[in-house]
Write a protein that holds these residues in place. Structure first.
Motif, short mmCIF file in Angstrom:
data_model
loop_
_atom_site.label_atom_id
_atom_site.label_comp_id
_atom_site.label_asym_id
_atom_site.label_seq_id
_atom_site.Cartn_x
_atom_site.Cartn_y
_atom_site.Cartn_z
N THR A 1 -9.21 21.89 -7.64
CA THR A 1 -10.66 21.88 -7.84
C THR A 1 -11.08 20.67 -8.65
OG1 THR A 1 -10.72 24.31 -7.78
CG2 THR A 1 -12.64 23.21 -8.69
N ASP A 2 -10.29 20.34 -9.67
CA ASP A 2 -10.57 19.17 -10.50
C ASP A 2 -10.32 17.87 -9.74
OD1 ASP A 2 -11.16 20.87 -12.58
OD2 ASP A 2 -9.24 20.64 -13.59
N HIS A 3 -9.38 17.91 -8.79
CA HIS A 3 -9.02 16.70 -8.03
C HIS A 3 -9.06 17.01 -6.53
CE1 HIS A 3 -7.68 14.97 -11.84
NE2 HIS A 3 -6.92 16.02 -12.03
N PRO A 4 -10.25 17.13 -5.95
CA PRO A 4 -10.34 17.50 -4.53
C PRO A 4 -9.71 16.50 -3.58
CG PRO A 4 -12.49 16.86 -5.42
CD PRO A 4 -11.57 17.00 -6.58
N GLY A 5 -9.45 15.29 -4.06
CA GLY A 5 -8.79 14.30 -3.21
C GLY A 5 -7.31 14.57 -3.02
N VAL A 6 -6.72 15.37 -3.91
CA VAL A 6 -5.28 15.63 -3.85
C VAL A 6 -4.86 16.33 -2.56
CG1 VAL A 6 -3.40 16.98 -4.87
CG2 VAL A 6 -4.82 15.52 -6.32
N PRO A 7 -5.48 17.46 -2.18
CA PRO A 7 -5.05 18.08 -0.91
C PRO A 7 -5.27 17.18 0.28
CG PRO A 7 -7.00 19.18 -1.82
CD PRO A 7 -6.47 18.29 -2.89
N ARG A 8 -6.29 16.35 0.25
CA ARG A 8 -6.51 15.40 1.34
C ARG A 8 -5.34 14.42 1.42
NH1 ARG A 8 -11.77 14.53 3.36
NH2 ARG A 8 -13.36 15.93 2.51
N MET A 9 -4.88 13.96 0.25
CA MET A 9 -3.74 13.04 0.21
C MET A 9 -2.49 13.71 0.77
SD MET A 9 -4.41 9.97 -1.08
CE MET A 9 -2.72 9.52 -1.41
N VAL A 10 -2.23 14.93 0.32
CA VAL A 10 -1.02 15.65 0.73
C VAL A 10 -1.04 15.92 2.23
CG1 VAL A 10 0.24 17.82 0.52
CG2 VAL A 10 -0.62 16.67 -1.54
N PHE A 11 -2.16 16.47 2.72
CA PHE A 11 -2.26 16.75 4.15
C PHE A 11 -2.15 15.46 4.96
CE2 PHE A 11 -5.02 20.68 3.08
CZ PHE A 11 -3.89 21.46 2.96
N GLY A 12 -2.77 14.40 4.45
CA GLY A 12 -2.73 13.11 5.15
C GLY A 12 -1.33 12.57 5.27
N GLU A 13 -0.54 12.68 4.19
CA GLU A 13 0.83 12.19 4.23
C GLU A 13 1.68 12.99 5.21
OE1 GLU A 13 2.24 9.55 3.14
OE2 GLU A 13 0.38 8.90 2.20
N LYS B 1 0.82 -1.22 0.00
CA LYS B 1 0.00 0.00 0.00
C LYS B 1 0.85 1.26 0.00
CE LYS B 1 -3.72 2.22 2.64
NZ LYS B 1 -4.61 2.08 3.83
N GLU B 2 1.97 1.23 0.70
CA GLU B 2 2.85 2.41 0.74
C GLU B 2 3.36 2.74 -0.66
OE1 GLU B 2 7.14 3.74 2.65
OE2 GLU B 2 5.78 2.53 3.86
N ALA B 3 3.68 1.71 -1.42
CA ALA B 3 4.14 1.93 -2.79
C ALA B 3 3.03 2.51 -3.65
CB ALA B 3 4.64 0.62 -3.39
N ILE B 4 1.79 2.09 -3.39
CA ILE B 4 0.65 2.66 -4.12
C ILE B 4 0.55 4.15 -3.84
CG2 ILE B 4 -1.87 2.69 -4.28
CD1 ILE B 4 -1.85 -0.32 -3.75
N PHE B 5 0.64 4.52 -2.56
CA PHE B 5 0.52 5.93 -2.20
C PHE B 5 1.70 6.74 -2.74
CE2 PHE B 5 -2.81 6.58 1.27
CZ PHE B 5 -3.62 5.57 0.75
N ALA B 6 2.87 6.14 -2.78
CA ALA B 6 4.03 6.82 -3.38
C ALA B 6 3.77 7.07 -4.86
CB ALA B 6 5.29 5.99 -3.19
N GLY B 7 3.16 6.10 -5.52
CA GLY B 7 2.80 6.27 -6.93
C GLY B 7 1.79 7.37 -7.14
N VAL B 8 0.88 7.52 -6.19
CA VAL B 8 -0.12 8.59 -6.27
C VAL B 8 0.56 9.96 -6.17
CG1 VAL B 8 -2.11 9.64 -5.15
CG2 VAL B 8 -1.96 7.15 -5.32
N ILE B 9 1.48 10.11 -5.22
CA ILE B 9 2.18 11.39 -5.07
C ILE B 9 2.99 11.70 -6.31
CG2 ILE B 9 3.85 12.69 -3.70
CD1 ILE B 9 1.13 12.11 -2.33
N GLN B 10 3.60 10.69 -6.90
CA GLN B 10 4.35 10.89 -8.14
C GLN B 10 3.42 11.35 -9.25
OE1 GLN B 10 5.95 7.33 -10.15
NE2 GLN B 10 7.91 8.40 -10.29
N TRP B 11 2.25 10.75 -9.34
CA TRP B 11 1.24 11.12 -10.34
C TRP B 11 0.81 12.57 -10.13
CZ3 TRP B 11 -3.90 12.68 -10.09
CH2 TRP B 11 -4.67 12.52 -11.24
N VAL B 12 0.56 12.94 -8.88
CA VAL B 12 0.14 14.30 -8.55
C VAL B 12 1.23 15.30 -8.95
CG1 VAL B 12 -0.32 15.91 -6.65
CG2 VAL B 12 -1.43 13.66 -6.70
N ALA B 13 2.48 15.01 -8.55
CA ALA B 13 3.59 15.92 -8.84
C ALA B 13 3.75 16.12 -10.35
CB ALA B 13 4.88 15.37 -8.24
N ARG B 14 3.70 15.04 -11.09
CA ARG B 14 3.90 15.12 -12.53
C ARG B 14 2.81 15.96 -13.19
NH1 ARG B 14 4.52 10.06 -13.24
NH2 ARG B 14 2.44 9.52 -13.98
#
Length: 209
Positions: free
Chosen positions: A110-122, A65-78
């Motif tokens: 605004t298009d991806h409201p889950g992103v700030p939740r992910m960032v704050f959560g991490e 799961k940690e690798a999944i979340f790392a992949g999400v942050i990479q996706w967000v950054a890109r």
């Protein structure tokens, strides 16, 4: 009624997507789920169900799961940096670039409201896990980009020469984070976009000569 051959083929094709496509799809699924619930409570089962695949298919591309979340942050950054670079391309004025960058970032969350939740959560996680380090790296790159535009603005006479560039870069990010926090409290992702112009106008007045 039993599934048709075409339905079986569709399921099989979903299980065996190319690695890059699967990672991108996984990131989108996690971001969507994060917009609906606490990111820390997202299970690999929920991710797989959101994608319409088995957990086995998911773990063919991620060891845990940690690798999944790392992949999400990479996706967000890109995608965030790509959107920003596209927004400021062809603009000469440093402060106009800052404004375009501000609105591009606001549009992204605004298009991806889950992103700030992910960032704050991490950032709230204890320890030094990989996704948290990646968030810090993203914030560092972002801050450097804003600081560079502020220095360009000083050289162009658009930003007061006495402005503390590092503090102003932090305030730029903090202004967006404040808007995001207000939208999370209100439960209205569009609130960020509605208040963005007014917030940037105040920020701009603070850095102008």
């Amino acid at each position: 009624m039993s599934p048709s051959n075409n339905e079986h083929e569709s399921v099989r094709s979903r299980q065996y997507l190319p690695s890059e496509e699967r990672r991108d799809e996984t990131a989108r699924a996690v971001v969507d789920l994060a917009g609906e619930q606490n990111p820390n409570g997202i299970s690999t089962k929920a991710i797989a169900e959101k994608m319409g695949v088995t957990q086995g298919a998911l773990f063919r591309h991620f060891p845990n799961k940690e690798a999944i979340f790392a992949g999400v942050i990479q996706w967000v950054a890109r995608r965030l940096m790509k959107r920003i670079d596209s927004a400021i391309r062809g603009i000469d004025s440093p402060t106009a670039k800052l404004e375009a960058m501000f609105h591009a970032h606001v549009g992204f969350v605004t298009d991806h409201p889950g992103v700030p939740r992910m960032v704050f959560g991490e950032l709230q996680h204890h320890g030094d896990r990989l996704p948290k380090r990646m968030v810090r790296e993203l914030v560092g790159r972002y801050t450097d980009k804003v600081a560079g535009l502020l220095r360009d603005g000083q050289q162009a006479g658009e930003v007061d020469a006495t402005v503390d560039v590092e503090a102003a870069a932090s305030l730029f990010i903090g202004t967006i984070q404040g808007l995001v926090m207000q939208s999370l409290i209100a439960g209205d992702p569009v609130l960020v976009r509605e208040r963005a112009s007014g917030a940037f106008a105040i920020y701009r007045r603070g850095i102008e000569p």
